[in-house]
Scaffold this motif. Structure first.
Motif, PDB file in Angstrom:
ATOM      1  N   UNK A   5      42.259  14.290 -65.975  1.00 19.44           N
ATOM      2  CA  UNK A   5      42.108  14.263 -64.527  1.00 19.44           C
ATOM      3  C   UNK A   5      43.082  13.245 -63.949  1.00 19.44           C
ATOM      4  N   UNK A   6      43.485  13.465 -62.707  1.00 20.70           N
ATOM      5  CA  UNK A   6      44.368  12.537 -62.012  1.00 20.70           C
ATOM      6  C   UNK A   6      43.558  11.640 -61.101  1.00 20.70           C
ATOM      7  N   UNK A  17      47.633   7.543 -61.338  1.00 14.22           N
ATOM      8  CA  UNK A  17      47.170   7.424 -62.716  1.00 14.22           C
ATOM      9  C   UNK A  17      46.601   8.755 -63.187  1.00 14.22           C
ATOM     10  N   UNK A  18      46.575   8.928 -64.503  1.00 16.83           N
ATOM     11  CA  UNK A  18      45.875  10.054 -65.109  1.00 16.83           C
ATOM     12  C   UNK A  18      45.027   9.505 -66.244  1.00 16.83           C
ATOM     13  N   UNK A  30      35.041  10.433 -61.065  1.00 14.98           N
ATOM     14  CA  UNK A  30      35.333   9.068 -61.475  1.00 14.98           C
ATOM     15  C   UNK A  30      35.890   8.274 -60.304  1.00 14.98           C
ATOM     16  N   UNK A  31      35.646   6.965 -60.341  1.00 15.00           N
ATOM     17  CA  UNK A  31      36.140   6.085 -59.285  1.00 15.00           C
ATOM     18  C   UNK A  31      36.428   4.721 -59.899  1.00 15.00           C
ATOM     19  N   UNK A  32      37.692   4.291 -59.819  1.00 11.99           N
ATOM     20  CA  UNK A  32      38.102   3.004 -60.359  1.00 11.99           C
ATOM     21  C   UNK A  32      38.832   2.209 -59.295  1.00 11.99           C
ATOM     22  N   UNK A  47      38.920  10.504 -58.583  1.00 13.15           N
ATOM     23  CA  UNK A  47      39.350  11.626 -59.396  1.00 13.15           C
ATOM     24  C   UNK A  47      39.797  12.793 -58.528  1.00 13.15           C
ATOM     25  N   UNK A  48      40.867  13.460 -58.969  1.00 17.37           N
ATOM     26  CA  UNK A  48      41.329  14.693 -58.335  1.00 17.37           C
ATOM     27  C   UNK A  48      41.665  15.679 -59.437  1.00 17.37           C
TER      28      UNK A  48
END
Length: 49
Positions: A5-6, A17-18, A30-32, A47-48
Motif C-alpha cells: 500500500x502507498x 512512502x510505500x 493505516x495511519x503513520x 493509506x491509499x
C-alpha cells in the motif's frame, strides 16, 4: 496475505512512502506520522491504493 500500500501526506496529498500490510489482521486504513519532503515537516500519512 500481505499487500503493498502507498502512504499519502494528508497536507499536500503526495505519495511519499510505500509499505506492506496484512489485510486480515488490519482491515482498517493505516495511519503513520512520517516526514514529508515536500512540506518539510512531520505530517500524518494515510493509506491509499
Amino acid at each position: 496475505m500481505r499487500v503493498i500500500v502507498g502512504l499519502d501526506c494528508t497536507d499536500c496529498k503526495n505519495k511519499n512512502y510505500s509499505t506492506t500490510k496484512n489485510k486480515t489482521k488490519t482491515p482498517d486504513k493505516l495511519e503513520f506520522k512520517k516526514y514529508c519532503k515536500f512540506c518539510r515537516k512531520h505530517t500524518v500519512h494515510r493509506e491509499s491504493k
